[in-house]
Design a protein around this motif. Structure first.
Motif, PDB file in Angstrom:
ATOM      1  N   TYR A  50       4.552   1.259   9.189  1.00 47.10           N
ATOM      2  CA  TYR A  50       3.292   1.815   8.670  1.00 47.10           C
ATOM      3  C   TYR A  50       2.126   1.437   9.596  1.00 47.10           C
ATOM      4  O   TYR A  50       1.345   2.296  10.032  1.00 47.10           O
ATOM      5  CB  TYR A  50       3.077   1.265   7.253  1.00 47.10           C
ATOM      6  CG  TYR A  50       1.822   1.684   6.547  1.00 47.10           C
ATOM      7  CD1 TYR A  50       1.371   3.004   6.569  1.00 47.10           C
ATOM      8  CD2 TYR A  50       1.070   0.751   5.821  1.00 47.10           C
ATOM      9  CE1 TYR A  50       0.210   3.376   5.888  1.00 47.10           C
ATOM     10  CE2 TYR A  50      -0.081   1.119   5.143  1.00 47.10           C
ATOM     11  CZ  TYR A  50      -0.512   2.431   5.185  1.00 47.10           C
ATOM     12  OH  TYR A  50      -1.649   2.801   4.512  1.00 47.10           O
ATOM     13  N   ASN A  58      -3.127  -8.966   2.381  1.00 42.64           N
ATOM     14  CA  ASN A  58      -1.945  -8.352   1.759  1.00 42.64           C
ATOM     15  C   ASN A  58      -1.136  -7.475   2.720  1.00 42.64           C
ATOM     16  O   ASN A  58       0.079  -7.346   2.572  1.00 42.64           O
ATOM     17  CB  ASN A  58      -2.324  -7.580   0.479  1.00 42.64           C
ATOM     18  CG  ASN A  58      -3.292  -6.449   0.718  1.00 42.64           C
ATOM     19  OD1 ASN A  58      -3.955  -6.396   1.748  1.00 42.64           O
ATOM     20  ND2 ASN A  58      -3.372  -5.545  -0.231  1.00 42.64           N
ATOM     21  N   PHE A  59      -1.819  -6.864   3.707  1.00 38.92           N
ATOM     22  CA  PHE A  59      -1.115  -6.131   4.767  1.00 38.92           C
ATOM     23  C   PHE A  59      -1.664  -6.677   6.098  1.00 38.92           C
ATOM     24  O   PHE A  59      -2.564  -6.073   6.700  1.00 38.92           O
ATOM     25  CB  PHE A  59      -1.358  -4.622   4.650  1.00 38.92           C
ATOM     26  CG  PHE A  59      -0.671  -3.981   3.463  1.00 38.92           C
ATOM     27  CD1 PHE A  59       0.634  -3.504   3.569  1.00 38.92           C
ATOM     28  CD2 PHE A  59      -1.324  -3.853   2.253  1.00 38.92           C
ATOM     29  CE1 PHE A  59       1.266  -2.916   2.480  1.00 38.92           C
ATOM     30  CE2 PHE A  59      -0.691  -3.272   1.152  1.00 38.92           C
ATOM     31  CZ  PHE A  59       0.607  -2.802   1.268  1.00 38.92           C
ATOM     32  N   MET A  67      -3.602  -3.285   7.919  1.00 35.04           N
ATOM     33  CA  MET A  67      -5.036  -3.147   7.639  1.00 35.04           C
ATOM     34  C   MET A  67      -5.854  -3.432   8.896  1.00 35.04           C
ATOM     35  O   MET A  67      -7.008  -3.013   8.998  1.00 35.04           O
ATOM     36  CB  MET A  67      -5.466  -4.068   6.492  1.00 35.04           C
ATOM     37  CG  MET A  67      -4.793  -3.765   5.163  1.00 35.04           C
ATOM     38  SD  MET A  67      -5.037  -2.067   4.575  1.00 35.04           S
ATOM     39  CE  MET A  67      -3.516  -1.273   5.068  1.00 35.04           C
ATOM     40  N   ARG A 112      -5.224  -0.093  11.264  1.00 36.10           N
ATOM     41  CA  ARG A 112      -5.885   1.114  10.768  1.00 36.10           C
ATOM     42  C   ARG A 112      -7.396   1.086  11.045  1.00 36.10           C
ATOM     43  O   ARG A 112      -8.086   2.083  10.897  1.00 36.10           O
ATOM     44  CB  ARG A 112      -5.471   1.298   9.326  1.00 36.10           C
ATOM     45  CG  ARG A 112      -6.391   1.396   8.260  1.00 36.10           C
ATOM     46  CD  ARG A 112      -5.593   1.868   7.044  1.00 36.10           C
ATOM     47  NE  ARG A 112      -6.178   1.314   5.855  1.00 36.10           N
ATOM     48  CZ  ARG A 112      -5.678   1.500   4.653  1.00 36.10           C
ATOM     49  NH1 ARG A 112      -4.583   2.185   4.479  1.00 36.10           N
ATOM     50  NH2 ARG A 112      -6.265   1.007   3.618  1.00 36.10           N
ATOM     51  N   GLU A 115     -13.253  -0.297   2.054  1.00 32.13           N
ATOM     52  CA  GLU A 115     -12.011   0.051   1.347  1.00 32.13           C
ATOM     53  C   GLU A 115     -11.788  -1.086   0.366  1.00 32.13           C
ATOM     54  O   GLU A 115     -11.333  -2.158   0.743  1.00 32.13           O
ATOM     55  CB  GLU A 115     -10.886   0.198   2.387  1.00 32.13           C
ATOM     56  CG  GLU A 115      -9.757   1.067   1.921  1.00 32.13           C
ATOM     57  CD  GLU A 115      -8.756   0.285   1.122  1.00 32.13           C
ATOM     58  OE1 GLU A 115      -8.899   0.254  -0.128  1.00 32.13           O
ATOM     59  OE2 GLU A 115      -7.842  -0.297   1.718  1.00 32.13           O
ATOM     60  N   ARG A 136       5.682  -2.115  -4.908  1.00 26.87           N
ATOM     61  CA  ARG A 136       5.517  -2.171  -3.454  1.00 26.87           C
ATOM     62  C   ARG A 136       4.628  -3.373  -3.119  1.00 26.87           C
ATOM     63  O   ARG A 136       3.636  -3.620  -3.783  1.00 26.87           O
ATOM     64  CB  ARG A 136       4.884  -0.863  -2.970  1.00 26.87           C
ATOM     65  CG  ARG A 136       4.423  -0.880  -1.535  1.00 26.87           C
ATOM     66  CD  ARG A 136       3.917   0.493  -1.104  1.00 26.87           C
ATOM     67  NE  ARG A 136       3.372   0.467   0.221  1.00 26.87           N
ATOM     68  CZ  ARG A 136       2.082   0.599   0.533  1.00 26.87           C
ATOM     69  NH1 ARG A 136       1.197   0.815  -0.418  1.00 26.87           N
ATOM     70  NH2 ARG A 136       1.676   0.558   1.781  1.00 26.87           N
ATOM     71  N   ALA A 146      -1.291  -4.848  -3.794  1.00 23.97           N
ATOM     72  CA  ALA A 146      -1.832  -3.723  -3.026  1.00 23.97           C
ATOM     73  C   ALA A 146      -2.958  -3.097  -3.839  1.00 23.97           C
ATOM     74  O   ALA A 146      -2.875  -3.012  -5.072  1.00 23.97           O
ATOM     75  CB  ALA A 146      -0.744  -2.683  -2.752  1.00 23.97           C
ATOM     76  N   CYS A 147      -3.987  -2.644  -3.131  1.00 21.81           N
ATOM     77  CA  CYS A 147      -5.105  -2.003  -3.837  1.00 21.81           C
ATOM     78  C   CYS A 147      -4.652  -0.678  -4.452  1.00 21.81           C
ATOM     79  O   CYS A 147      -5.302  -0.152  -5.347  1.00 21.81           O
ATOM     80  CB  CYS A 147      -6.274  -1.789  -2.893  1.00 21.81           C
ATOM     81  SG  CYS A 147      -5.806  -0.922  -1.398  1.00 21.81           S
ATOM     82  N   THR A 148      -3.545  -0.151  -3.945  1.00 17.56           N
ATOM     83  CA  THR A 148      -2.991   1.100  -4.466  1.00 17.56           C
ATOM     84  C   THR A 148      -2.040   0.872  -5.641  1.00 17.56           C
ATOM     85  O   THR A 148      -1.510   1.837  -6.191  1.00 17.56           O
ATOM     86  CB  THR A 148      -2.188   1.811  -3.363  1.00 17.56           C
ATOM     87  OG1 THR A 148      -1.321   0.822  -2.781  1.00 17.56           O
ATOM     88  CG2 THR A 148      -3.079   2.403  -2.292  1.00 17.56           C
ATOM     89  N   SER A 151       0.393   6.350   0.918  1.00 10.96           N
ATOM     90  CA  SER A 151      -0.143   5.847   2.186  1.00 10.96           C
ATOM     91  C   SER A 151       0.533   6.522   3.372  1.00 10.96           C
ATOM     92  O   SER A 151       1.766   6.597   3.429  1.00 10.96           O
ATOM     93  CB  SER A 151       0.065   4.337   2.258  1.00 10.96           C
ATOM     94  OG  SER A 151      -0.459   3.753   1.091  1.00 10.96           O
ATOM     95  N   PHE A 168      -7.295   7.876   3.821  1.00  9.30           N
ATOM     96  CA  PHE A 168      -7.148   6.868   2.768  1.00  9.30           C
ATOM     97  C   PHE A 168      -8.535   6.360   2.390  1.00  9.30           C
ATOM     98  O   PHE A 168      -9.302   5.941   3.246  1.00  9.30           O
ATOM     99  CB  PHE A 168      -6.300   5.714   3.310  1.00  9.30           C
ATOM    100  CG  PHE A 168      -5.931   4.670   2.288  1.00  9.30           C
ATOM    101  CD1 PHE A 168      -4.626   4.579   1.812  1.00  9.30           C
ATOM    102  CD2 PHE A 168      -6.873   3.773   1.804  1.00  9.30           C
ATOM    103  CE1 PHE A 168      -4.277   3.611   0.881  1.00  9.30           C
ATOM    104  CE2 PHE A 168      -6.532   2.808   0.866  1.00  9.30           C
ATOM    105  CZ  PHE A 168      -5.224   2.729   0.409  1.00  9.30           C
TER     106      PHE A 168
HETATM  107  O1  LIG Z   1      -3.982  -2.675  -0.280  1.00 12.00           O
HETATM  108  C1  LIG Z   1      -4.495  -1.751   0.300  1.00 12.00           C
HETATM  109  C2  LIG Z   1      -3.833  -0.811   1.257  1.00 12.00           C
HETATM  110  C3  LIG Z   1      -2.595  -0.210   0.741  1.00 12.00           C
HETATM  111  C4  LIG Z   1      -2.024   0.844   1.652  1.00 12.00           C
HETATM  112  O2  LIG Z   1      -2.556   1.132   2.723  1.00 12.00           O
HETATM  113  O3  LIG Z   1      -1.026   1.420   1.271  1.00 12.00           O
END
Ligand SMILES: O=CCCC(=O)O
Length: 481
Positions: A111, A157-158, A162, A165, A256, A284, A289-291, A447, A453
């Motif tokens: 990703y 978290n990523f 993150m 991107r 974000e 996931r 995750a914020c999602t 994502s 996003f």
């Molecule tokens: O936590 C935020 C990002 C989640 C994502 O990019 O799938």
């Protein structure tokens, strides 16, 4: 490499200042969330290091923006390839410092890498326009120019994606960039610094500043008028603070921020597909995750069937250290997050939610929380309002479409919403009524580096990824001819 001690030894020890490693005055400890023990020491950037990074970024800005787009794109493409050549090292590093399973970390390498590949391709597509003035007295020429030096503040978290991107579009647009990774997970970004050095990124263009004191870096940088933009992924609270601070110099900002995603299962949904989608949307990244689906609304006519099947899958998840064989769910990031998740579950249960599986933290070391399904969650439970950021699913029943939409929109957040239906009219109607920046229809994950996003309301503004992502790093100039 992918042997833990060799990998930790290979982490660059100094600070990446303008693409060169320089010794740091001090270090701070990074912990393994699976054991709670120290993993490594990492360079601890000071306010002075921040200003040195900006000196270098400002000095390199003009040349980098003038570097042919094709060259900028090729450096990004080389970085993409070098990242993949070290994919296992990056995956293991993320698992060690963040806790997620190796499978999740490998997914993040793919990703995260995609943002480098995507923006290597977008670098050469920065457009403009040329038209007649309607009054007939001239021409209108519109060009796009790099915003200038950027500060990117990235979450734990990523740890890779993150960063890429933000770095991908910034470099593609011709911006120099200073990255401040999260205090909990700086090691992955330290490795990425080596990738960009090896990819031939010119001096001054990229600095990486791990720090135990984030404000001491961001504060002085944001007061310095040479910095032109701040891009942040993290909590809504910190995002608001940054936007307030950015106001003084009217810095461009991309935010974000937090989410409180609803996941709706309508009565006409394919229930098995919805269960699989909910597993993905909820579990996931261990729910961090914020999602992540924070609230699962299920039509009462299918609620028992959905919840039984979903609970069986959640209960079968294997919890353990991310690098242990077969682990699905690793630990939470730290004790604070463990206390937050425990508090939210206890609150819901004390108000009448029923525990279908899980419900507490297991005994033993590390910051683990047992994957949990709660149903009959009452409307006043805090976890329906606050971001859970853990492997805890809250199921609530509903009767009508309007009721589900109203519940989904009943939050100050607006990042993403998911829903399952077999009816295309309903799919279009409901997508239009959801107050979010992104919608997943019969999808548990949205994502994609090729998609924009971002959120609305208190989930922030700006878009990352897609053709829109590079615009965040470009200013528009109008020339009257
Ligand atoms: O936590 C935020 C990002 C989640 C994502 O990019 O799938």
């Amino acid at each position: 490499m992918s042997n833990v001690s060799d990998l930790l030894d290979s982490v660059p020890k100094g600070l990446w200042l303008g693409g060169k490693l320089v010794p740091a005055e001090k270090t701070f400890a990074v912990y393994n969330p699976a054991t709670g023990e120290e993993l490594a020491q990492v360079a601890d950037a000071t306010a002075a290091d921040g200003i040195r990074a900006l000196d270098l970024a400002a000095a390199a800005q003009e040349d980098w923006a003038a570097t042919p787009a094709r060259v900028r794109g090729e450096i990004l493409r080389t970085a993409f390839e070098l990242l993949h050549a070290r994919a296992e090292d990056f995956a293991l590093m993320m698992t060690l410092e963040m806790g997620k399973s190796l499978a999740e970390s490998r997914g993040e390498v793919n990703y995260g890498g995609e943002f480098l590949r995507w923006f290597s391709e977008e670098a050469v597509r920065i457009g403009g326009r040329f038209t007649q003035a309607p009054a007939g007295n001239g021409r209108i020429l519109v060009t796009k120019e790099a915003v200038g030096p950027v500060l990117a503040i990235t979450p734990w978290n990523f740890p890779l994606a993150m960063g890429t991107r933000k770095i991908g579009p910034a470099l593609a647009a011709g911006c120099t960039i200073i990255v401040k990774p999260a205090e909990d997970t700086p090691l992955t970004m330290q490795l990425l610094g080596q990738v960009f050095a090896d990819a031939g990124l010119p001096d001054g263009v990229l600095s990486i500043l791990p720090t135990s004191d984030a404000a001491s870096i961001s504060g002085p940088l944001m007061e310095d008028s040479r910095l032109r933009k701040v891009t942040f992924t993290g909590s809504t609270g910190v995002g608001k603070l940054l936007v307030r601070n950015a106001a003084d110099k009217l810095l461009r900002t991309s935010m974000e921020l937090g989410g409180n995603a609803p996941f709706i299962v309508f009565d006409d949904a394919d229930i098995d597909a919805a269960v699989d989608g909910a597993m993905l949307a909820k579990m996931r990244n261990g729910g961090e995750a914020c999602t992540a689906a924070n609230r699962i609304y299920v039509a009462n006519s299918v609620r028992e069937e959905f919840t039984d099947k979903f609970t069986a899958k959640v209960a079968a998840l294997k919890v353990g250290a991310g690098d242990a064989e077969g682990t699905n769910i690793g630990p939470l990031i730290n004790t604070k997050q463990l206390a937050t998740v425990t508090g939210l579950v206890d609150d819901a249960v004390s108000k009448g939610a029923r525990v279908r599986t899980g419900g507490s933290a297991p005994e033993g070391p590390g910051f683990f929380f047992t994957p949990t399904v709660l149903d009959q969650v009452p409307a006043d439970a805090r976890l329906l309002k606050e971001e859970i950021f853990g492997p805890v699913a809250a199921v609530v029943g509903f009767d009508t479409e309007d009721e589900a939409i109203a519940a989904a929109n009943n939050t100050e957040y607006g990042l993403v919403a998911y829903f399952y239906t077999r009816d295309i009219d309903r799919a279009m109607r409901v997508s239009a009524k959801l107050d979010t920046g992104m919608v997943g229809v019969n999808r548990g994950a949205i994502s994609d580096a090729a998609a924009p996003f971002g959120g609305v309301k208190e989930s922030g503004f700006g878009r990352e990824g897609g053709t829109e992502g590079i615009d965040e790093y470009l200013d528009t100039k109008y020339v009257a001819l």
